[in-house]
Design an enzyme around this catalytic site. Structure first.
Site, PDB file in Angstrom:
ATOM      1  N   LYS A  23       0.867  -1.189  -0.049  1.00  0.00           N
ATOM      2  CA  LYS A  23      -0.126  -0.036  -0.029  1.00  0.00           C
ATOM      3  C   LYS A  23       0.834   1.331   0.023  1.00  0.00           C
ATOM      4  O   LYS A  23       1.852   1.272   0.800  1.00  0.00           O
ATOM      5  CB  LYS A  23      -0.755   0.142   1.048  1.00  0.00           C
ATOM      6  CG  LYS A  23      -2.052   1.186   1.121  1.00  0.00           C
ATOM      7  CD  LYS A  23      -3.105   1.000   2.386  1.00  0.00           C
ATOM      8  CE  LYS A  23      -3.901   1.950   2.285  1.00  0.00           C
ATOM      9  NZ  LYS A  23      -3.568   3.529   1.818  1.00  0.00           N
ATOM     10  N   PHE A 118      -2.574  -0.336  -9.871  1.00  0.00           N
ATOM     11  CA  PHE A 118      -2.682  -1.825  -9.317  1.00  0.00           C
ATOM     12  C   PHE A 118      -4.061  -2.552  -9.795  1.00  0.00           C
ATOM     13  O   PHE A 118      -4.036  -3.492  -9.515  1.00  0.00           O
ATOM     14  CB  PHE A 118      -2.793  -1.597  -7.547  1.00  0.00           C
ATOM     15  CG  PHE A 118      -3.676  -0.622  -7.266  1.00  0.00           C
ATOM     16  CD1 PHE A 118      -4.987  -0.966  -7.246  1.00  0.00           C
ATOM     17  CD2 PHE A 118      -3.490   0.604  -6.576  1.00  0.00           C
ATOM     18  CE1 PHE A 118      -5.909   0.039  -6.660  1.00  0.00           C
ATOM     19  CE2 PHE A 118      -4.119   1.512  -6.324  1.00  0.00           C
ATOM     20  CZ  PHE A 118      -5.459   1.302  -6.218  1.00  0.00           C
ATOM     21  N   GLU A 183       3.978   2.199   3.857  1.00  0.00           N
ATOM     22  CA  GLU A 183       2.711   2.366   4.844  1.00  0.00           C
ATOM     23  C   GLU A 183       2.031   1.192   5.185  1.00  0.00           C
ATOM     24  O   GLU A 183       1.195   1.190   6.497  1.00  0.00           O
ATOM     25  CB  GLU A 183       1.797   3.356   3.990  1.00  0.00           C
ATOM     26  CG  GLU A 183       0.548   3.612   4.634  1.00  0.00           C
ATOM     27  CD  GLU A 183      -0.606   4.081   3.706  1.00  0.00           C
ATOM     28  OE1 GLU A 183      -1.710   4.494   4.214  1.00  0.00           O
ATOM     29  OE2 GLU A 183      -0.519   4.003   2.385  1.00  0.00           O
ATOM     30  N   LYS A 205      -7.044  -3.384   4.132  1.00  0.00           N
ATOM     31  CA  LYS A 205      -5.840  -2.533   4.396  1.00  0.00           C
ATOM     32  C   LYS A 205      -5.330  -2.512   5.541  1.00  0.00           C
ATOM     33  O   LYS A 205      -5.942  -2.699   6.500  1.00  0.00           O
ATOM     34  CB  LYS A 205      -6.165  -1.310   4.071  1.00  0.00           C
ATOM     35  CG  LYS A 205      -6.921  -0.319   4.830  1.00  0.00           C
ATOM     36  CD  LYS A 205      -7.044   1.131   4.214  1.00  0.00           C
ATOM     37  CE  LYS A 205      -8.024   1.954   5.299  1.00  0.00           C
ATOM     38  NZ  LYS A 205      -8.022   3.170   4.425  1.00  0.00           N
ATOM     39  N   ASP A 438      38.201  14.102  -9.183  1.00  0.00           N
ATOM     40  CA  ASP A 438      38.124  14.425  -7.813  1.00  0.00           C
ATOM     41  C   ASP A 438      39.006  15.720  -7.781  1.00  0.00           C
ATOM     42  O   ASP A 438      40.038  15.804  -8.039  1.00  0.00           O
ATOM     43  CB  ASP A 438      38.956  13.343  -7.011  1.00  0.00           C
ATOM     44  CG  ASP A 438      38.858  13.457  -5.602  1.00  0.00           C
ATOM     45  OD1 ASP A 438      37.937  14.395  -4.941  1.00  0.00           O
ATOM     46  OD2 ASP A 438      39.699  12.715  -4.757  1.00  0.00           O
ATOM     47  N   ASP A 440      40.344  18.183  -5.433  1.00  0.00           N
ATOM     48  CA  ASP A 440      40.675  18.180  -4.081  1.00  0.00           C
ATOM     49  C   ASP A 440      41.675  19.209  -3.937  1.00  0.00           C
ATOM     50  O   ASP A 440      42.590  19.123  -4.193  1.00  0.00           O
ATOM     51  CB  ASP A 440      41.457  17.040  -3.642  1.00  0.00           C
ATOM     52  CG  ASP A 440      41.693  16.814  -2.154  1.00  0.00           C
ATOM     53  OD1 ASP A 440      40.737  17.453  -1.580  1.00  0.00           O
ATOM     54  OD2 ASP A 440      42.459  16.055  -1.785  1.00  0.00           O
ATOM     55  N   ASP A 529      43.891  15.029 -10.261  1.00  0.00           N
ATOM     56  CA  ASP A 529      44.466  13.734 -10.302  1.00  0.00           C
ATOM     57  C   ASP A 529      43.907  12.801 -10.965  1.00  0.00           C
ATOM     58  O   ASP A 529      42.918  12.176 -11.119  1.00  0.00           O
ATOM     59  CB  ASP A 529      44.540  13.066  -8.776  1.00  0.00           C
ATOM     60  CG  ASP A 529      45.042  11.768  -8.695  1.00  0.00           C
ATOM     61  OD1 ASP A 529      45.713  11.375  -9.669  1.00  0.00           O
ATOM     62  OD2 ASP A 529      45.168  11.301  -7.508  1.00  0.00           O
TER      63      ASP A 529
END
Length: 608
Positions: A23, A118, A183, A205, A438, A440, A529
Site C-alpha cells: 500500500k 494496481f 505504509e 488494508k 576528484d 581536491d 589527479d
C-alpha cells in the site's frame, strides 16, 4: 467514477484465498485514456494532470505504445516514491497544494512523481470490472509488458507509470514493508471483483503501525478528542490527539476522570496534569504530529516522566531487531549534536538514494568506534561476527563486504562505519561504471579552486553533449561524475578523457591547477589527479557521511549551486534529508544517463 475502497483492519487476513500488495501513501487516481483525451482524476473527481505535468508528458510520450489498448481505464495511486515499498506522504501533499505553474514545473523536473497502477477497469474498450482479481491482474501485467513499462515500482526508473505486483504470501512482503518503513499492505481476495464506489471486505488494508507512549493533557469538549503529549526535558511537547480505537465505555470513563481532576478549563478544553499514560498507534509523523492516531491501550505501568520525545522519535522507525542496535544514545558528534540513533536513522532514510551506488561494489569503510572524539580505522575485510544477511565477495585475498541491502547498511552504521568508499567498477566486471574527477584543493580555504574547476569541466561537458553530475566530497573538494554504460569502456580508454580534461584545466589556468604529482611542487594550486581513476582505486559514495567535526555529507548538488556561495559545511547530517524533500535528489537521473551518454564520439576523437 468513484473508486473501490478497502476496509481497514488491525489483523492481516491469511489463507490461500488472499493475495497481498504494497500500500502506497499518495493520491488515489483513476486514469481514463481514449483516442482523443487523457484524464487523471482523484477519488473526488478532480483533475490531477495540471498539478503533475510530468505524468501528462510521460503519457503523451507513450501514446503510440498504448494506442492498441485504447480506450483504457486504470486504477492506481499517484505518489512520490522513496523506495520500492514506501511513498513519501509529505512530498505528495506539498505538490498537491502548489498553484504556481513555474514552481510545479520545477518540482516535476527535479522530483518527479509516479503513477503506480494496481488494477485494470477497462482495456480495448472492454470493461473487465466483473472479472476476478487474478484475471484482471494477468491482463494488467500483459499490458505493462507489451508497452515496455516497469512491472514493479522503481524510484530510479524514468518511466513514471509503473505496476504494483501482488505477492502470494504475507511473509514475502511484510518484512520488506516494515524494513523500508512503508505504509502497509492491502490483502485482496483472489475472487474479488472491482465494485465502483464500494468499501469492500474483499480488500483489507493493514497498516505498518508505529507505537507511542504518551500522556493525556486535555479533552476537547465539542468533539470528544483527547490530546496527548510527551516530555522533552521538562517541557510538554504536543504530538496529536485521538478519538478512534477506544471503546465507548472506556471513552466515557476517561472523560469523567479528566473532568474530576481538571486543573483548568476554557470554552474549548478541559486540562489535566500529566498522569494518565496511554499507548497510541499511528502511521507516521507529519508536521510534528501523529498521522492517523488510534488508541491502543492504557499504560498503567508507566509514569509520565517515561514518556519522552526521544523515545517517540525513535519509536517511529521500527528498526529491524536482527540488526541489533546497541548504545543508541552514544554521542558521535558534538556540533551538531548527533547520537548513534540519529546516525542510524539518517542511514535508514537516505538508503534509497545511497544504496544504488553501493550495490555490487567492494566496500571499504572507515569506522569511528568512539565517534568523532577518538581514533578511526579502515576496514576492508568482513569480520567473522557479521550476520548472515551481510553479502561478501573475495578479491585479492580480502573478503570484502558488498552492501546490497538496507539491513547491511544499518548493521554497518551500528558498527559506527562513518565513511563508505567504493571502487569505480562493480563486482560483475573490470570496466569502470563511471568517470569521476576528484577536485581536491590544497585546503578548505582554497575551496574556490574546486568550484572554478567544476565550472570549467561543466562547460566542456556541455560542449561535448556529455551528461555530468556533481557532488561535494564532504571534506574539502568537489567530485564530477560521468555515468557510463556498464562493461563498455576500459580504464585505459577513460584515462584518455581524464587526461584531456586535466590538461585542459592546466592550460586554462596554470596558476590555479596542476597535474604535478609531487606535493612540494604544487604550491597553492589544485591537483587534478587523472591517474586516480583506475581499477582498485576508490571514491567516497554519494550521501556517505564523513568523519569531519561538522558531520558533513558527500552531497549531490544541482549544477546551479556550484557558485561562489557554495560551502562544504552547509551539507550536514541534520539537513541532508530536508534538502532532498525540498529540492529533490540531484542524482535522480544518474542511472538513466548511462545509456544516453554520448561518450563514444568523444573517445573516437581522442584516439585519433
Amino acid at each position: 467514477m468513484k473508486p473501490m475502497l478497502p476496509s481497514l483492519s488491525f489483523d492481516i487476513p491469511k489463507g490461500k484465498e488472499w493475495l497481498y500488495e504494497v500500500k502506497y501513501d499518495g493520491f488515489r487516481a483513476i486514469l481514463y485514456w481514449d483516442k482523443n483525451e487523457i484524464r487523471l482524476e482523484s477519488r473526488n473527481g478532480k483533475s490531477l494532470l495540471e498539478l503533475f505535468p510530468e505524468i501528462r508528458f510521460f503519457l503523451e510520450k507513450n501514446k503510440k505504445k498504448v494506442a492498441p489498448f485504447l480506450p483504457l481505464t486504470l486504477d492506481g495511486e499517484l505518489v512520490f516514491l522513496k523506495n520500492a515499498y514506501k511513498a513519501h506522504f509529505g512530498s505528495i501533499q506539498v505538490r498537491g497544494r502548489m498553484r504556481s505553474e513555474k514552481r510545479i514545473a520545477e518540482k516535476a523536473k527535479s522530483s518527479p512523481c509516479r503513477l503506480l497502477i494496481f488494477d485494470l477497469i477497462e482495456i480495448n474498450g472492454k470493461r473487465v470490472m466483473n472479472e476476478m482479481y487474478l484475471a484482471r491482474k494477468a491482463q494488467l501485467l500483459s499490458f505493462f509488458e507489451q508497452c515496455d513499462l516497469p512491472v514493479k515500482p522503481d524510484e530510479k526508473s524514468t518511466k513514471l507509470v509503473q505496476m504494483v505486483p501482488f505477492y502470494n504470501t504475507l511473509d514475502e512482503i511484510w518484512e520488506k514493508v516494515t524494513l523500508y518503513d512503508g505504509e502497509g499492505i492491502v490483502a485482496k481476495q483472489k475472487s474479488n471483483k472491482w465494485e465502483e464506489g464500494k468499501r469492500t471486505p474483499s480488500w483489507i488494508k493493514c497498516k505498518n503501525w508505529k507505537y507511542a507512549a504518551c500522556f493525556i493533557t486535555s479533552y476537547e469538549k465539542s468533539n470528544g478528542y483527547f490530546y496527548v503529549g510527551v516530555y522533552r526535558n521538562q517541557t510538554i511537547i504536543p504530538i496529536g490527539q485521538f478519538i478512534f480505537g477506544i471503546k465507548p465505555d472506556e471513552k466515557k470513563a476517561l472523560a469523567q476522570i479528566i473532568k474530576e481532576n481538571k486543573t483548568d478549563e476554557d470554552n474549548q478544553f478541559i486540562y489535566v496534569e500529566p498522569a494518565i499514560c496511554v499507548e497510541i498507534k499511528y502511521l507516521e509523523i507529519y508536521e510534528e504530529q501523529m498521522r492517523e492516531p488510534h488508541f491502543h491501550q492504557f499504560k498503567f505501568d508507566l509514569k509520565p516522566d517515561s514518556c519522552t520525545y526521544d523515545q517517540f522519535i525513535q519509536g517511529q522507525k521500527n528498526l529491524p531487531p536482527d540488526v541489533g542496535i546497541t548504545h543508541p544514545n552514544k554521542p558521535l558528534w558534538e556540533d551538531p549534536p548527533i547520537q548513534k540513533i540519529d546516525f542510524i536513522h539518517y542511514l535508514r532514510e537516505i538508503s534509497p538514494y545511497m544504496l544504488p551506488f553501493l550495490k555490487d561494489r567492494l566496500l571499504t569503510v572507515i569506522r569511528y568506534p568512539h565517534g568523532i572524539f577518538g581514533e578511526s580505522f579502515y576496514q576492508k575485510s568482513c569480520p567473522e561476527y557479521a550476520p548472515d544477511f551481510v553479502e561478501t565477495r573475495m578479491s585479492d585475498g580480502i573478503n570484502y563486504i558488498v552492501c546490497n541491502n538496507l539491513k547491511t547498511l544499518l548493521w554497518l552504521g551500528n558498527q559506527l562505519a562513518f565513511e563508505y568508499h567504493i571502487p569505480f567498477q562493480t563486482i560483475n566486471n573490470h570496466k569502470p561504471s563511471e568517470i569521476v574527477f576528484d577536485l581536491d584543493p590544497p585546503s578548505r580555504e582554497a575551496f574556490g579552486l574546486a568550484i572554478k574547476a567544476a565550472q570549467y569541466i561543466k562547460e566542456v561537458l556541455d560542449q561535448l553533449e556529455l551528461i555530468g553530475f556533481v557532488k561535494t566530497s564532504g571534506n574539502k573538494g568537489l567530485q564530477v561524475y560521468l555515468p557510463l554504460p556498464e562493461n563498455t569502456y576500459t580504464f585505459e580508454e577513460t584515462r584518455l578523457f581524464t587526461a584531456f580534461i586535466a590538461n585542459y584545466l592546466v592550460s586554462k589556468e596554470p596558476e590555479s591547477f596542476t597535474i604535478e604529482r609531487m606535493k612540494k611542487n604544487r604550491g597553492d594550486r589544485l591537483y587534478v589527479d587523472y591517474i586516480q581513476h583506475a581499477e582498485g582505486k576508490t571514491i567516497i559514495a554519494p550521501y556517505s557521511t564523513r568523519g569531519t567535526p561538522e558531520a558533513t555529507v558527500a552531497t549531490p548538488l544541482h549544477w546551479e549551486e556550484v557558485n561562489e556561495h557554495l560551502r562544504i559545511v552547509d551539507f550536514q547530517i541534520p539537513t541532508a534529508l530536508k534538502r532532498i524533500n525540498n529540492l529533490g535528489d540531484p542524482f535522480h537521473q544518474y542511472f538513466a544517463a548511462k545509456e544516453k551518454q554520448k561518450f563514444q564520439p568523444v573517445l573516437d576523437f581522442l584516439k585519433k
